[in-house]
Design a protein around this motif. Sequence first.
Motif, mmCIF file in Angstrom:
data_model
loop_
_atom_site.group_PDB
_atom_site.id
_atom_site.type_symbol
_atom_site.label_atom_id
_atom_site.label_comp_id
_atom_site.label_asym_id
_atom_site.label_seq_id
_atom_site.Cartn_x
_atom_site.Cartn_y
_atom_site.Cartn_z
ATOM 1 N N VAL A 59 -36.917 10.727 -1.510
ATOM 2 C CA VAL A 59 -35.592 10.232 -1.146
ATOM 3 C C VAL A 59 -35.299 8.966 -1.944
ATOM 4 O O VAL A 59 -36.121 8.040 -1.996
ATOM 5 N N ASP A 60 -34.129 8.929 -2.585
ATOM 6 C CA ASP A 60 -33.696 7.711 -3.272
ATOM 7 C C ASP A 60 -33.536 6.596 -2.245
ATOM 8 O O ASP A 60 -32.905 6.781 -1.201
ATOM 9 N N GLY A 61 -34.081 5.423 -2.535
ATOM 10 C CA GLY A 61 -34.063 4.325 -1.590
ATOM 11 C C GLY A 61 -32.681 3.833 -1.217
ATOM 12 O O GLY A 61 -32.515 3.172 -0.182
ATOM 13 N N LEU A 62 -31.668 4.147 -2.030
ATOM 14 C CA LEU A 62 -30.307 3.748 -1.691
ATOM 15 C C LEU A 62 -29.856 4.372 -0.378
ATOM 16 O O LEU A 62 -28.973 3.848 0.301
ATOM 17 N N LEU A 63 -30.475 5.493 -0.010
ATOM 18 C CA LEU A 63 -30.103 6.193 1.219
ATOM 19 C C LEU A 63 -30.853 5.679 2.435
ATOM 20 O O LEU A 63 -30.499 6.006 3.571
ATOM 21 N N HIS B 105 -35.706 1.612 -5.538
ATOM 22 C CA HIS B 105 -35.200 0.971 -6.754
ATOM 23 C C HIS B 105 -34.960 -0.517 -6.547
ATOM 24 O O HIS B 105 -35.082 -1.315 -7.480
ATOM 25 N N MET B 106 -34.589 -0.896 -5.312
ATOM 26 C CA MET B 106 -34.329 -2.294 -4.996
ATOM 27 C C MET B 106 -34.351 -2.455 -3.485
ATOM 28 O O MET B 106 -33.928 -1.556 -2.759
ATOM 29 N N LEU B 107 -34.845 -3.574 -3.005
ATOM 30 C CA LEU B 107 -34.802 -3.875 -1.582
ATOM 31 C C LEU B 107 -33.482 -4.538 -1.232
ATOM 32 O O LEU B 107 -33.046 -5.480 -1.907
ATOM 33 N N ARG B 108 -32.844 -4.070 -0.154
ATOM 34 C CA ARG B 108 -31.597 -4.697 0.271
ATOM 35 C C ARG B 108 -31.809 -6.175 0.579
ATOM 36 O O ARG B 108 -30.926 -7.000 0.351
ATOM 37 N N ALA B 109 -32.969 -6.510 1.124
ATOM 38 C CA ALA B 109 -33.235 -7.900 1.496
ATOM 39 C C ALA B 109 -33.218 -8.839 0.294
ATOM 40 O O ALA B 109 -33.041 -10.058 0.450
#
Length: 341
Positions: free
Chosen positions: A68-72, A94-98
């Motif tokens: 699963v793409d981490g954006l989801l 790909h990137m952490l929201r935090a």
Amino acid sequence: MTGAVSFVVPPGIDDPARVSGGNVYDRRVRDGLTGLGWRVRMAEAAPADAGELRTALRGAADGGLVVVDGLLAGVGADVLVESAARLRLVVLVHMLRAALPDADAGVVADERRALGVARLLITPSQWLRGQLAGDGVGIPIVVAPPGTATAGAATGTPGGCALLCVGVVAPHKGQDVLIDALTALGPAPDWVCTFAGATEADPAFVAALLARAAALGKGERIRFAGVQTDAGMDGLYRRTDLLVAPSRAEAYGMAIAEARARGIPVIASRVGGIPEAVGPDGAALLVSPGDSAALADALTRWMTDAGLRRRLTSQARDVRLHGRAWEDTVARVATALADVP
């Protein structure tokens, strides 16, 4: 070392109008696994639609391996938690929201819950792996840095002051920092700066950038080129003397890797995974993120010091043939997926 895997990604992975680092990475991994003999099933789900994510996951067989793409993950935490017992979940982070300056606390918490039920996390940088480990994630984390395609060396321009900034135009990418730095250059040599990337993510931010450039008399030197095709990006890189990456947050910096593959020096923020993308072999100047004065100073040095330009350009051309291939990235991902219990 092959098998079957389902990929669940945001819409438009193959849409040339939706180019992003995450899309490129997902597509390269998908195609690379297919080339290695994996059976790859693709499904798309909008990042803001948990229902679409639930439908996409229902299409995977019980016990199936699902990437699963981490954006989801940030908006689909409940769906991933309820699916974790049935599926072998892997998240491509790909990137952490935090790590984003404007992160929503609720989304950050949901992302943490979603990542916690995965059996494996795949990240593009050691920096992001460290962020995850420091956040208490206790599951395996594999680092698979992005690769680059074979590309010809950039020719640049006679004056050496053609600048390029690549990425979605949004606050975390720091284009405002770059425009402030450019407007502070004073009697610097003539320069032009092209911003390549989607401008729809934050229209108010884009409008403010244009207004500031126009008000300070720099509008004619600044071009927003929008999303480019592969051929269009090749043309932009070919005519570029210097890549500028003024990000406030960055997990790796795929544009930096692309610049290195073409022998283009870089000025970038010392943040996140950018030092890894730059590498230890020179060809770059790093400045503090969000510091327009420091960026202006670095740009002034580049534009006024011919010896510095020659040295960084020579270093960049020396390292361009030693970049990581996408085949290396895919091989690392394939090995990790084959070991998911």
